[in-house]
Motif scaffolding. Structure first.
Motif, short mmCIF file in Angstrom:
data_model
loop_
_atom_site.label_atom_id
_atom_site.label_comp_id
_atom_site.label_asym_id
_atom_site.label_seq_id
_atom_site.Cartn_x
_atom_site.Cartn_y
_atom_site.Cartn_z
N GLU A 218 3.06 14.59 -0.07
CA GLU A 218 2.29 15.39 0.88
C GLU A 218 0.80 15.42 0.53
OE1 GLU A 218 2.09 20.04 2.50
OE2 GLU A 218 3.63 19.42 1.08
N LEU A 219 0.49 15.43 -0.77
CA LEU A 219 -0.88 15.59 -1.23
C LEU A 219 -1.65 14.29 -1.36
CD1 LEU A 219 -0.48 18.18 -4.13
CD2 LEU A 219 -1.91 18.48 -2.10
N SER A 220 -0.99 13.25 -1.84
CA SER A 220 -1.70 12.06 -2.29
C SER A 220 -2.19 11.21 -1.12
CB SER A 220 -0.79 11.21 -3.18
OG SER A 220 -1.50 10.07 -3.65
N THR A 221 -3.38 10.66 -1.29
CA THR A 221 -3.94 9.72 -0.32
C THR A 221 -3.74 8.27 -0.77
OG1 THR A 221 -6.10 9.82 -1.39
CG2 THR A 221 -5.67 11.41 0.38
N LYS A 222 -3.04 8.07 -1.88
CA LYS A 222 -2.84 6.75 -2.45
C LYS A 222 -1.38 6.31 -2.29
CE LYS A 222 -7.10 6.70 -4.04
NZ LYS A 222 -8.13 5.77 -3.54
N PRO A 223 -1.10 5.03 -2.50
CA PRO A 223 0.29 4.57 -2.44
C PRO A 223 1.17 5.30 -3.45
CG PRO A 223 -1.23 2.71 -2.44
CD PRO A 223 -2.05 3.92 -2.73
N SER A 252 3.96 4.39 2.48
CA SER A 252 2.66 4.61 1.85
C SER A 252 2.02 3.32 1.34
CB SER A 252 2.82 5.57 0.66
OG SER A 252 3.42 4.92 -0.44
N GLY A 253 2.75 2.21 1.46
CA GLY A 253 2.28 0.96 0.88
C GLY A 253 2.45 0.92 -0.62
N GLY A 254 3.47 1.64 -1.13
CA GLY A 254 3.67 1.78 -2.56
C GLY A 254 4.58 0.75 -3.17
N LEU A 255 5.11 1.09 -4.34
CA LEU A 255 5.80 0.09 -5.16
C LEU A 255 6.80 0.77 -6.10
CD1 LEU A 255 4.16 -2.86 -7.04
CD2 LEU A 255 5.34 -1.12 -8.37
N VAL A 256 7.86 0.03 -6.42
CA VAL A 256 8.83 0.44 -7.44
C VAL A 256 8.93 -0.67 -8.47
CG1 VAL A 256 11.25 0.98 -7.93
CG2 VAL A 256 10.15 1.91 -5.87
N GLY A 257 8.82 -0.30 -9.75
CA GLY A 257 9.05 -1.23 -10.84
C GLY A 257 10.47 -1.10 -11.35
N ILE A 258 11.20 -2.19 -11.39
CA ILE A 258 12.62 -2.17 -11.76
C ILE A 258 12.76 -1.92 -13.25
CG2 ILE A 258 14.73 -3.55 -11.89
CD1 ILE A 258 13.65 -5.05 -9.39
N ASN A 259 13.52 -0.89 -13.60
CA ASN A 259 13.78 -0.49 -14.98
C ASN A 259 14.94 -1.30 -15.53
OD1 ASN A 259 14.54 1.03 -17.34
ND2 ASN A 259 13.55 2.82 -16.49
N LEU A 346 -2.42 -1.74 -7.97
CA LEU A 346 -3.46 -1.07 -8.77
C LEU A 346 -4.82 -1.20 -8.08
CD1 LEU A 346 -2.26 -2.18 -12.29
CD2 LEU A 346 -2.22 0.15 -11.39
N GLU A 347 -5.08 -2.34 -7.46
CA GLU A 347 -6.32 -2.48 -6.69
C GLU A 347 -6.35 -1.51 -5.52
OE1 GLU A 347 -7.44 -7.21 -7.36
OE2 GLU A 347 -6.03 -6.66 -5.78
N ARG A 348 -5.24 -1.34 -4.82
CA ARG A 348 -5.20 -0.41 -3.69
C ARG A 348 -5.34 1.03 -4.13
NH1 ARG A 348 -0.81 -3.65 -2.47
NH2 ARG A 348 0.71 -1.93 -2.54
#
Length: 351
Positions: A218-223, A252-259, A346-348
């Motif tokens: 709700e708060l973040s403006t980033k991915p 959000s244009g985000g990402l998940v790193g596989i654990n 990270l660039e985004r």
């Protein structure tokens, strides 16, 4: 690194913590010797194509008398709250460890403060370290020491580990369970998210409760990013992500790193190192379907978990790459998952 190796930028490891705590008096120099314990040192990184990553700084709730890390999920003491009086100097020890590794490396290891610096280091065959804090117990609630950490190189943080702090609440490690457990962000946590967005610090949602996740969304403006988490529909650990969370990350244009932790890969949650790489592929397939080709990356949790024997350590990363090829992944997709998606994210985020 040879031309045959696919470059890997990894979203999470605990190598700095391992070096600070140390088995049998390990120190920064041991990072330059190929070891037979732990998962990452420079020789094994080079063998596996690991050329960059987010290096976590985590303050444990408890350490054994000999300095060994205690993280058994069956012992509540390992998830007890940590005071800033303990966490702040311990975090500084890990920053100093990273600086010492960089200084001793003769230019082969670089603490990168931007994606541009990371890309340049990686292109030159160097290991690019981006500093990350996992659980921000070291921060003052007025955030007056956040800028100092930024100046030291901090570019990523997870507000919580799997315990409560002044900024929010983390999920426990019990299995099976929903991530919908515990409270969300505090007022200080909300201020932290706003500050990170302004400063260009990535916010990592691995370990946070579902309520906290939605507070950040709700708060973040980033991915939205979960640096080292998997699929709850496959492995019902509270550390993994629900379909609704994955939908929000994609939007959000985000990402998940596989654990790579076997307990977060297996449907039965067993911590069995004999876990087949098919389990990694299953989570990858699911995440690709939910997030698209630009939203999936690697977040190994090296030096902080039990990884499949088929990977073993950083030198074994090419075996995972080969398994992706066997599953029909093209070279462009593999390179995205291995490194490019992290760098683009990270660039985004403004780093």
């Amino acid at each position: 690194m040879t031309d045959a190796l696919v470059p890997v930028f990894d979203g999470h490891n605990d190598t700095l913590l391992r070096l600070v705590l140390g088995e049998a008096g390990r120190d920064a120099r041991s990072f330059f010797e190929e070891g037979d314990s732990g998962h990452i040192d420079l020789p094994r990184a080079r063998k596996g194509g690991l050329c960059g990553g987010l290096f976590a700084m985590f303050t444990p709730s408890r350490m054994a008398d000999d300095g060994a890390l205690e993280l058994s999920p069956r012992d509540p003491a390992n998830f007890a709250t940590v005071s800033r009086a303990v966490a702040e100097p311990f975090t500084q020890r890990m920053i100093e460890m990273a600086r010492t590794v960089e200084a001793l490396s003769g230019g082969s290891v670089v603490i990168a403060r931007s994606v541009a610096e990371a890309r340049l280091a990686m292109a030159d065959g160097k290991l690019a370290i981006i500093l990350h804090i996992e659980g921000v117990e070291c921060l003052k609630t007025d955030l007056s020491n956040l800028h100092g950490l930024y100046q030291a190189g901090l570019r990523s943080l997870g507000p919580v580990w799997s315990r409560k702090n002044d900024f929010g609440d983390g999920v426990p490690m019990n299995f099976p369970s929903s991530p919908d457990t515990g409270t969300g962000l505090t007022d200080a946590g909300r201020d932290l998210i706003r500050a990170c967005n302004t400063m260009g610090i990535m916010v990592d949602l691995s370990h946070i409760t579902e309520k906290g996740f939605w507070d950040v969304a709700e708060l973040s403006t980033k991915p939205l990013v979960a640096s080292h988490s998997n699929v709850h529909a496959i492995c019902p650990s509270p550390r993994n992500l629900t379909d609704r969370q994955l939908d929000a990350i994609r939007a959000s244009g985000g990402l998940v790193g596989i654990n790579f932790h076997v307990g977060f890969l297996r449907p039965d949650g067993r911590q069995d190192a004999a876990t087949d790489l098919d389990q990694v592929v299953a989570h990858t397939d699911y995440l690709l379907e939910k997030l698209g080709e630009d939203g999936v990356a690697l977040g190994s949790d090296f030096d902080g978990c039990t990884v499949p024997e088929a990977i073993g350590d950083a030198a074994g990363l090419p075996r995972l790459i080969d398994r992706y090829r066997l599953a029909g992944y093209g070279e462009e997709l593999i390179r995205k998952i291995a490194a490019e998606n992290w760098l683009s994210l990270l660039e985004r985020t403004g780093i």
